[in-house]
Scaffold this motif. Structure first.
Motif, PDB file in Angstrom:
ATOM      1  N   GLU A 238       0.834  -1.203   0.000  1.00 19.88           N
ATOM      2  CA  GLU A 238       0.000   0.000   0.000  1.00 19.88           C
ATOM      3  C   GLU A 238       0.872   1.258   0.000  1.00 19.88           C
ATOM      4  O   GLU A 238       0.506   2.275  -0.597  1.00 19.88           O
ATOM      5  N   THR A 239       2.051   1.173   0.648  1.00 19.60           N
ATOM      6  CA  THR A 239       2.990   2.300   0.637  1.00 19.60           C
ATOM      7  C   THR A 239       3.460   2.570  -0.788  1.00 19.60           C
ATOM      8  O   THR A 239       3.550   3.722  -1.226  1.00 19.60           O
ATOM      9  N   LEU A 240       3.763   1.487  -1.492  1.00 17.64           N
ATOM     10  CA  LEU A 240       4.206   1.603  -2.879  1.00 17.64           C
ATOM     11  C   LEU A 240       3.104   2.204  -3.746  1.00 17.64           C
ATOM     12  O   LEU A 240       3.356   3.073  -4.585  1.00 17.64           O
ATOM     13  N   ARG A 241       1.881   1.758  -3.532  1.00 13.76           N
ATOM     14  CA  ARG A 241       0.747   2.287  -4.300  1.00 13.76           C
ATOM     15  C   ARG A 241       0.601   3.794  -4.080  1.00 13.76           C
ATOM     16  O   ARG A 241       0.418   4.557  -5.038  1.00 13.76           O
ATOM     17  N   LYS A 242       0.689   4.226  -2.831  1.00  9.60           N
ATOM     18  CA  LYS A 242       0.518   5.643  -2.515  1.00  9.60           C
ATOM     19  C   LYS A 242       1.600   6.505  -3.155  1.00  9.60           C
ATOM     20  O   LYS A 242       1.364   7.667  -3.505  1.00  9.60           O
ATOM     21  N   MET A 243       2.801   5.937  -3.315  1.00  4.80           N
ATOM     22  CA  MET A 243       3.889   6.680  -3.952  1.00  4.80           C
ATOM     23  C   MET A 243       3.551   7.024  -5.401  1.00  4.80           C
ATOM     24  O   MET A 243       3.971   8.061  -5.920  1.00  4.80           O
ATOM     25  N   PHE A 244       2.790   6.140  -6.059  1.00  6.60           N
ATOM     26  CA  PHE A 244       2.565   6.280  -7.498  1.00  6.60           C
ATOM     27  C   PHE A 244       1.163   6.736  -7.875  1.00  6.60           C
ATOM     28  O   PHE A 244       0.946   7.135  -9.019  1.00  6.60           O
ATOM     29  N   GLU A 245       0.223   6.694  -6.946  1.00  9.03           N
ATOM     30  CA  GLU A 245      -1.175   6.886  -7.336  1.00  9.03           C
ATOM     31  C   GLU A 245      -1.474   8.288  -7.867  1.00  9.03           C
ATOM     32  O   GLU A 245      -2.414   8.465  -8.662  1.00  9.03           O
ATOM     33  N   GLU A 246      -0.683   9.289  -7.490  1.00 10.16           N
ATOM     34  CA  GLU A 246      -0.954  10.628  -7.999  1.00 10.16           C
ATOM     35  C   GLU A 246      -0.542  10.790  -9.460  1.00 10.16           C
ATOM     36  O   GLU A 246      -0.872  11.796 -10.090  1.00 10.16           O
ATOM     37  N   CYS A 247       0.163   9.791 -10.004  1.00 14.28           N
ATOM     38  CA  CYS A 247       0.589   9.860 -11.406  1.00 14.28           C
ATOM     39  C   CYS A 247      -0.484   9.370 -12.367  1.00 14.28           C
ATOM     40  O   CYS A 247      -0.369   9.587 -13.587  1.00 14.28           O
ATOM     41  N   GLY A 248      -1.495   8.681 -11.866  1.00 12.28           N
ATOM     42  CA  GLY A 248      -2.563   8.189 -12.741  1.00 12.28           C
ATOM     43  C   GLY A 248      -3.235   6.952 -12.172  1.00 12.28           C
ATOM     44  O   GLY A 248      -2.922   6.502 -11.065  1.00 12.28           O
ATOM     45  N   GLU A 249      -4.138   6.402 -12.959  1.00 13.99           N
ATOM     46  CA  GLU A 249      -4.902   5.226 -12.519  1.00 13.99           C
ATOM     47  C   GLU A 249      -4.019   3.980 -12.543  1.00 13.99           C
ATOM     48  O   GLU A 249      -3.440   3.630 -13.569  1.00 13.99           O
ATOM     49  N   ILE A 250      -3.945   3.308 -11.394  1.00 16.79           N
ATOM     50  CA  ILE A 250      -3.118   2.111 -11.255  1.00 16.79           C
ATOM     51  C   ILE A 250      -4.006   0.870 -11.361  1.00 16.79           C
ATOM     52  O   ILE A 250      -5.044   0.786 -10.715  1.00 16.79           O
ATOM     53  N   SER A 251      -3.561  -0.098 -12.171  1.00 16.21           N
ATOM     54  CA  SER A 251      -4.334  -1.334 -12.299  1.00 16.21           C
ATOM     55  C   SER A 251      -3.854  -2.399 -11.318  1.00 16.21           C
ATOM     56  O   SER A 251      -4.640  -3.241 -10.877  1.00 16.21           O
TER      57      SER A 251
END
Length: 250
Positions: A69-82
């Protein structure tokens, strides 16, 4: 439905082809991330390599506190993550690398531009396109092939319509051993150009020197060492930079 197998064993992925796009979107919305499954639209490997959506991330913190979830939060502002996958040890501690898949190539590129070489807990991150082992091996073979053929492959333009590969071999054979010759024909139409790959750089250089601007079958030939698209773009950029630098001098 297709589930690939190898040596009689099913692999851990498969494809489902729906009759309608709406049905496929509904399946993705309902099944992606269910029981750990990753469900995304199918994209041919050739397209995935040109416009990657899957990213490989390394130099992540190697701690129990750093989670998926930490990894997801790092990238989620860049766009929709699948999907997001953090590789962990048996005790749950991060191995320091993972994968992030975006729904569009544009968002993946945005993430690379924003986060590659950024610093996370004192370590500089690497964020780049993820390529399968098969794709990496293919890229390596292509690189070796280009290196091997560098300086031996020549490009011939303005060929007469009656010049085929046999005649191309005859015309250029006197300059050295030829490994291959090719005349570009599309849908039965002669395109007026071709390539000759010599066994040595010396033979290729000799052919270019002797045959460039020579008239063959009433056509003035253009003969030069062949360049990849990337090489042509690089040289055009270098030319532009030189011209721009000279203009700024005055």
């Amino acid at each position: 439905v297709k589930v690939p197998e190898k040596d009689g064993k099913y692999l851990n992925y498969g494809m489902v082809h729906f009759k309608t796009e709406e049905s496929a979107k509904k399946a993705i919305a309902e099944m992606n991330d269910k029981d750990g499954m990753i469900v995304t639209p199918y994209i041919p490997s050739s397209e995935r390599e040109k416009r990657p959506t899957n990213l490989f991330v390394k130099n992540l913190p190697v701690t129990e506190e750093f989670k998926e979830e930490t990894l997801r939060k790092m990238f989620e502002e860049c766009g929709e993550i699948s999907s997001v996958k953090l590789e962990v040890e048996e005790d749950g501690k991060s191995k320091g690398y993972g994968y992030v898949a975006f729904t569009t190539p544009e968002d993946a590129k945005k993430a690379i531009d924003k986060l590659n070489n950024s610093v996370c807990e004192g370590k500089e991150l690497f964020v780049g396109p993820f390529y399968s082992k098969k794709a990496r091996m293919r890229q390596r073979r292509n690189f070796v092939r280009r290196e091997k053929n560098e300086g031996t492959n020549i490009f011939i333009k303005n060929l007469a319509d009656d010049i085929d590969e046999k005649k191309l071999n005859q015309i250029f054979g006197e300059y050295g051993e030829i490994k291959s010759a090719h005349v570009k024909v599309e849908n039965g139409v002669h395109r007026g150009f071709g390539f000759v790959n010599f066994a040595s750089q010396e033979a290729a250089t000799k052919a270019v020197t002797a045959m460039n601007k020579q008239v063959v079958h009433n056509k003035l030939l253009y003969v030069a060492l062949a360049q990849t698209k990337a090489e042509r773009m690089r040289k055009l950029q270098e030319k532009y930079n030189r011209q721009h630098a000279m203009q700024n001098m005055y």
